[in-house]
Design an enzyme around this catalytic site. Structure first.
Site, PDB file in Angstrom:
ATOM      1  N   HIS A 277       0.831  -1.221   0.000  1.00 15.27           N
ATOM      2  CA  HIS A 277       0.000   0.000   0.000  1.00 15.27           C
ATOM      3  C   HIS A 277       0.857   1.259   0.000  1.00 15.27           C
ATOM      4  CE1 HIS A 277       0.326   0.852   4.379  1.00 15.27           C
ATOM      5  NE2 HIS A 277       0.300  -0.459   4.532  1.00 15.27           N
ATOM      6  N   ASP A 289       6.476   0.567   6.434  1.00 18.79           N
ATOM      7  CA  ASP A 289       5.013   0.436   6.305  1.00 18.79           C
ATOM      8  C   ASP A 289       4.462   1.571   5.451  1.00 18.79           C
ATOM      9  OD1 ASP A 289       2.413  -0.335   6.579  1.00 18.79           O
ATOM     10  OD2 ASP A 289       2.196   0.369   8.621  1.00 18.79           O
ATOM     11  N   GLU A 323      -4.794   1.883   2.604  1.00 21.31           N
ATOM     12  CA  GLU A 323      -4.929   0.698   3.461  1.00 21.31           C
ATOM     13  C   GLU A 323      -5.151   1.100   4.913  1.00 21.31           C
ATOM     14  OE1 GLU A 323      -3.691  -2.408   6.285  1.00 21.31           O
ATOM     15  OE2 GLU A 323      -2.692  -0.526   5.967  1.00 21.31           O
ATOM     16  N   GLU A 324      -4.416   2.146   5.343  1.00 14.57           N
ATOM     17  CA  GLU A 324      -4.329   2.424   6.779  1.00 14.57           C
ATOM     18  C   GLU A 324      -5.660   2.787   7.433  1.00 14.57           C
ATOM     19  OE1 GLU A 324      -1.949   1.673   8.532  1.00 14.57           O
ATOM     20  OE2 GLU A 324      -0.085   1.788   7.426  1.00 14.57           O
ATOM     21  N   ASP A 351       3.341  -6.452   3.198  1.00 11.69           N
ATOM     22  CA  ASP A 351       2.959  -5.363   4.102  1.00 11.69           C
ATOM     23  C   ASP A 351       3.350  -5.724   5.529  1.00 11.69           C
ATOM     24  OD1 ASP A 351       1.941  -3.082   5.224  1.00 11.69           O
ATOM     25  OD2 ASP A 351      -0.157  -3.713   5.112  1.00 11.69           O
ATOM     26  N   HIS A 423       4.178   2.835  12.470  1.00  8.29           N
ATOM     27  CA  HIS A 423       3.295   4.001  12.682  1.00  8.29           C
ATOM     28  C   HIS A 423       3.910   5.059  13.609  1.00  8.29           C
ATOM     29  CE1 HIS A 423      -0.497   1.367  11.670  1.00  8.29           C
ATOM     30  NE2 HIS A 423       0.396   1.378  10.700  1.00  8.29           N
TER      31      HIS A 423
HETATM   32 ZN   LIG Z   1       0.883  -1.418   6.250  1.00  3.23          ZN
END
Ligand SMILES: [Zn+2]
Length: 456
Positions: A277, A289, A323-324, A351, A423
């Site tokens: 993503h 990510d 995606e998130e 991912d 994140h």
């Molecule tokens: Zn991800």
């Protein structure tokens, strides 16, 4: 008699040994090209350093889309296009402010508003903080919640060796904690970061409101601060707190999946999807990510083209939007595939970061397909993949399975460092190792080659 019986078996074994040696040469060729001339690391540098964090709906998302188009063209795709989808547009706004007070002394908290959460309003929330270690405790103490800031201190379970299990276990508090506390009258929630890192960076991520209850502000707390706050509360001190967040949800924006393909030479109508993503959270650069998954996928196309491999089936790379905090990209991709009656024979997602490869997890149609995949195990071992196991896929390719029953796999790298940076501010290009990233692409390309050649 014995001889008669064994001759065909031996011939079969010899045939399969020959195929294995052809395949091992081809995979060696794939590996050499990636390890010597690979573009994944440089592609990732450009994405991280010229675009950076790229939340759905943001101007950076559009920049990332044009990066993706260029990278797929440079990799040698026969065709590159954008597939439109509407995406949520959440903005963080000005930096959050949080502290707690003990005996009139202000102690700052390192926090980040959770994705999709609403701001606190300009005055912020000032209220007593209540320590809640689990949802079971929340239910037991529901009468004490009203008018307070709930601090969920549910810990990442260190006993799980595969850290995605700890994440799956703990992320409920981020996803649903705010509404569960709002149900009993809480004014805001603080959530212990979903990580076992040894620093104090808060880790954001998506949350969702149950619209039955009021949409209270929600923020993640760094681990060192979470421990200090928990210790103060556990010592039965009267602790009041302050939280100000400035986030808001704006109307949906137009976003895109970025798609590039190598057209199949025998069955162009049969599609193999490989993706990651393109969107990421904003505190960092979305390097692991999921910049890593995007450049892994692009590298699969590039290497097949570079070594002159002509795929039987169409090899399609998809850099998924959103995606998130919405999964709108993966949803739109599967919807269009179904509407057009496309034939999707396999999909692979990366991912889980750009770390040293360990394996692939498969969600296939039947056990015989997994048995077939497992006969290829020796071909992967020289490149660090030892586990070809049942169960796996990816959030973005999940809807394909739902819509069309497509067999799926997820790339599984080593997971020990992933949630240190996931994140958080530390998910930057400098935390990606070039060789580890490249070996991921080697194994993904090897798997795609084998599935293209032999099917499932
Ligand atoms: Zn991800």
């Amino acid at each position: 008699m014995l001889r008669k019986l064994f001759t065909p078996v031996l011939a079969l074994l010899a045939g399969s040994a020959m195929a294995q040696s052809d395949d091992s040469l081809m995979i060696r060729n794939i590996a050499d090209e990636i390890l010597v001339n690979g573009k994944a690391y440089e592609n990732l540098r450009v994405l991280c350093k010229t675009v950076g964090g790229r939340v759905a709906g943001s101007p950076q998302m559009l920049k990332a889309e044009s990066w993706g188009v260029k990278a797929l063209q440079a990799a040698g795709a026969d065709k590159v296009w954008l597939q439109e989808c509407m995406v949520p547009h959440w903005v963080r706004g000005a930096k959050e402010e949080a502290y707690y007070l003990i005996d009139g002394k202000k102690i700052a908290l390192n926090v980040l508003a959770l994705g999709n959460s609403m701001g606190s309003g300009p005055k912020g929330v000032s209220a007593p903080i209540i320590l809640i270690n689990s949802f079971e405790e929340l239910e037991k103490r529901k009468d004490e919640i009203k008018g307070k800031i709930v601090f969920y201190n549910y810990k990442f379970n260190s006993k799980f060796v595969k850290t995605f299990q700890s994440y799956g276990d703990a992320s409920r508090y981020r996803g649903t904690g705010a509404s569960r506390a709002a149900k009993y009258g809480a004014l805001a929630v603080l959530v212990r970061s979903m990580s076992h890192s040894t620093d104090n960076h808060p880790h954001t991520g998506a949350m969702n409101y149950d619209t039955t209850y009021s949409k209270i502000p929600a923020a993640a707390v760094g681990l060192e601060d979470a421990d200090k706050l928990a210790a103060a509360l556990a010592a039965n001190k009267k602790v009041s707190g302050f939280l100000k967040t400035n986030a808001q949800m704006l109307p949906d924006e137009k976003g895109h999946n970025v798609i590039g393909e190598l057209i199949g030479t025998e069955h162009p109508e049969q599609i193999i999807t490989i993706g990651g993503h393109l969107d990421s959270w904003d505190p960092a650069e979305g390097a692991h990510d999921d910049g890593a998954g995007c450049v892994h996928s692009i590298e699969v196309l590039r290497v097949l083209k570079a070594i002159g491999y002509k795929p039987k089936n169409t090899i399609r790379i998809v850099l998924f939007a959103n995606e998130e905090n919405g999964l709108r990209g993966g949803t739109a991709y599967a919807k269009e595939a179904k509407e057009k009656g496309e034939k999707h024979i396999f999909a692979l997602e990366s991912d889980a970061g750009g770390f040293t490869p360990r394996g692939f997890g498969f969600s296939l149609a039947n056990p015989s397909q997994l048995q077939k995949v497992q006969t290829w195990a020796d071909l992967f071992k020289p490149y660090g993949v030892f586990e070809l196991t049942n169960g796996g896929g990816g959030a973005d390719i999940g809807p394909l399975k739902g819509a069309l029953g497509t067999p799926l796999a997820g790339f599984v790298p080593d997971s020990q460092r992933y949630f240190d940076i996931h994140h958080a501010k530390s998910d930057v290009f400098e935390n990606v190792n070039k060789r580890e990233l490249e070996l991921g692409a080697v194994n993904m390309a090897a798997l795609i080659y084998l599935i293209d050649k032999y099917g499932l």
